[in-house]
Design a protein around this motif. Structure first.
Motif, mmCIF file in Angstrom:
data_model
loop_
_atom_site.group_PDB
_atom_site.id
_atom_site.type_symbol
_atom_site.label_atom_id
_atom_site.label_comp_id
_atom_site.label_asym_id
_atom_site.label_seq_id
_atom_site.Cartn_x
_atom_site.Cartn_y
_atom_site.Cartn_z
ATOM 1 N N UNK A 85 0.810 -1.211 0.000
ATOM 2 C CA UNK A 85 0.000 0.000 0.000
ATOM 3 C C UNK A 85 0.846 1.263 0.000
ATOM 4 N N UNK A 86 2.066 1.187 0.544
ATOM 5 C CA UNK A 86 2.954 2.343 0.588
ATOM 6 C C UNK A 86 4.366 1.943 0.169
ATOM 7 N N UNK A 87 5.125 2.903 -0.318
ATOM 8 C CA UNK A 87 6.554 2.709 -0.568
ATOM 9 C C UNK A 87 7.260 4.031 -0.293
ATOM 10 N N UNK A 88 8.496 3.956 0.165
ATOM 11 C CA UNK A 88 9.312 5.138 0.428
ATOM 12 C C UNK A 88 10.489 5.131 -0.540
ATOM 13 N N UNK A 89 10.673 6.252 -1.251
ATOM 14 C CA UNK A 89 11.749 6.369 -2.231
ATOM 15 C C UNK A 89 12.372 7.759 -2.120
ATOM 16 N N UNK A 90 13.584 7.940 -2.659
ATOM 17 C CA UNK A 90 14.153 9.290 -2.711
ATOM 18 C C UNK A 90 13.274 10.221 -3.557
ATOM 19 N N UNK A 91 13.212 11.478 -3.164
ATOM 20 C CA UNK A 91 12.446 12.459 -3.939
ATOM 21 C C UNK A 91 12.911 12.495 -5.393
ATOM 22 N N UNK A 92 14.223 12.293 -5.615
ATOM 23 C CA UNK A 92 14.778 12.335 -6.971
ATOM 24 C C UNK A 92 14.219 11.241 -7.857
ATOM 25 N N UNK A 93 13.554 10.242 -7.267
ATOM 26 C CA UNK A 93 13.048 9.117 -8.041
ATOM 27 C C UNK A 93 11.553 9.180 -8.324
ATOM 28 N N UNK A 94 10.980 10.368 -8.250
ATOM 29 C CA UNK A 94 9.580 10.514 -8.651
ATOM 30 C C UNK A 94 9.455 11.640 -9.667
ATOM 31 N N UNK A 95 8.525 11.453 -10.603
ATOM 32 C CA UNK A 95 8.159 12.502 -11.553
ATOM 33 C C UNK A 95 6.643 12.627 -11.536
ATOM 34 N N UNK A 96 6.162 13.797 -11.884
ATOM 35 C CA UNK A 96 4.712 14.007 -11.902
ATOM 36 C C UNK A 96 4.047 13.104 -12.938
ATOM 37 N N UNK A 97 2.927 12.527 -12.552
ATOM 38 C CA UNK A 97 2.165 11.672 -13.462
ATOM 39 C C UNK A 97 1.480 12.519 -14.519
ATOM 40 N N UNK A 98 1.706 12.216 -15.812
ATOM 41 C CA UNK A 98 0.944 12.925 -16.844
ATOM 42 C C UNK A 98 -0.556 12.728 -16.623
ATOM 43 N N UNK A 99 -1.308 13.796 -16.734
ATOM 44 C CA UNK A 99 -2.735 13.756 -16.395
ATOM 45 C C UNK A 99 -3.529 12.815 -17.288
ATOM 46 N N UNK A 100 -3.070 12.605 -18.514
ATOM 47 C CA UNK A 100 -3.852 11.786 -19.454
ATOM 48 C C UNK A 100 -3.767 10.292 -19.154
ATOM 49 N N UNK A 101 -2.789 9.873 -18.336
ATOM 50 C CA UNK A 101 -2.628 8.458 -18.005
ATOM 51 C C UNK A 101 -3.505 8.080 -16.815
ATOM 52 N N UNK A 102 -4.160 6.919 -16.897
ATOM 53 C CA UNK A 102 -4.887 6.385 -15.748
ATOM 54 C C UNK A 102 -3.874 5.864 -14.731
ATOM 55 N N UNK A 103 -4.342 5.571 -13.529
ATOM 56 C CA UNK A 103 -3.441 5.006 -12.525
ATOM 57 C C UNK A 103 -2.875 3.674 -12.994
ATOM 58 N N UNK A 104 -3.693 2.847 -13.621
ATOM 59 C CA UNK A 104 -3.209 1.550 -14.092
ATOM 60 C C UNK A 104 -2.159 1.722 -15.186
#
Length: 332
Positions: free
Chosen positions: A114-133
């Motif tokens: 349900x949760x994961x912890x990662x460095x901030x450098x390892x996330x990018x904003x999700x493009x709005x057009x993509x579903x979660x899946x």
């Protein structure tokens, strides 16, 4: 938190659902409430190599969700941001290739939870057009495809790209990306049903992997080959690749040992290069390419976290066409 752990032996049968204690992000880290995650063949390889003495492991490299908490030195305004996770943890600069990439989901805890912890450098904003899946199952496959095509393969509009074994996530992403930038794509599969599925993608031609490629498309027509199969069909590449063409190898599903006819290599000056995963810079460029062309992943099937064994069995039996996704937040 609810999580899937692998413990007590090797193979899929040693997966189990359990409750894990809550953790909090450290300096420079973010805590993500996951909405969806993806499966990769890497997960199968890790499970096969583990034994009863190994500590329990949360598998999973791909994932997308919402930042729920941040550690020190991370802007609190990021809380609530929808993000996609880059699983390559320490590979920052494209040309500084690590000997063994440090990848989320082994040995560090992964995304089948349900949760994961990662460095901030390892996330990018999700493009709005993509579903979660769509967002949750793309990371490793899309990143590998991007590096193979652009960084290693130097693909250009008008090039002819051959993708043998068009069924997994990397191959389908490579076909979509190459087509999007104006390359011509030929794909192969030994499976008739998968050849029929591939014809629904923006692919120019789909061939039988064990057919007569020269008869189908002529000799010396291919600029770039993306190989994940290895010895089963490797010798056929030299019949169709152009002089100064490139073979980028990112897998070896039929074995590790190949025999190369040397004169077929040095007279036409064929380039053979290896690749795997990608850097932070390439991950950002890959997401930008997807967003620019509104590329959507090919999703084979979406399962719940409770059906993780069935999902991995489908992958192990090579039944999938595209990405297998796990819906973590079943209320979403």
């Amino acid at each position: 938190m609810r999580a899937i752990i692998h413990t007590g032996g090797s193979g899929i049968e040693h997966l189990q659902q359990t409750e894990m204690p809550e953790r909090f992000p450290g300096t420079g880290e973010v805590k993500i409430r996951l909405k969806a995650a993806g499966l990769n063949h890497r997960d199968l390889f890790l499970m096969a190599a583990r034994n009863e003495h190994d500590v329990p492991l949360i598998l999973g490299s791909d994932g997308a969700g919402m930042i729920e908490a941040v550690g020190a030195d991370v802007d609190e305004l990021l809380i609530g941001t929808e993000v996609i996770i880059n699983p390559c943890l320490d590979w920052v600069k494209t040309d500084e290739v690590p000997s063994v990439p440090n990848i989320l989901g082994g040995p560090t805890s992964g995304t089948l939870a349900e949760y994961v912890i990662v460095p901030q450098a390892n996330v990018v904003r999700k493009p709005a057009y993509l579903s979660w899946e769509e967002a949750g199952g793309l990371s490793l496959a899309a990143l590998t495809a991007y590096r193979a095509l652009f960084t290693k393969g130097h693909v250009q509009p008008g090039n002819h790209v051959l993708i043998p074994g068009i069924s997994g996530g990397v191959a389908t992403f490579a076909a979509l990306m190459a087509s999007a930038i104006g390359a011509h794509v030929t794909a192969t599969s030994r499976n008739g049903a998968k050849r029929a599925q591939a014809q629904q993608l923006p692919i120019d031609r789909v061939l039988d992997s064990h057919g007569d490629w020269v008869q189908e498309m002529g000799s010396h027509t291919i600029d770039l080959i993306l190989d994940s199969i290895g010895p089963a069909i490797f010798s056929q590449y030299f019949e169709v690749i152009k002089p100064n063409g490139t073979i980028v190898v990112f897998g070896a599903s039929s074995g590790d040992e190949i025999t190369i006819p040397m004169r077929s290599l040095f007279f036409p000056q064929i380039n053979i290069v290896g690749t795997s995963m990608g850097s932070h810079a390439e991950f950002a460029a890959m997401i930008a390419l997807l967003e620019q062309h509104r590329i959507r992943p090919v999703i084979d099937h979406v399962y719940t976290l409770s059906d993780i064994g069935v999902a991995f069995q489908r992958m192990q039996q090579s039944e999938q066409f595209g990405n297998i996704v796990i819906r973590i937040d079943e209320n979403n």
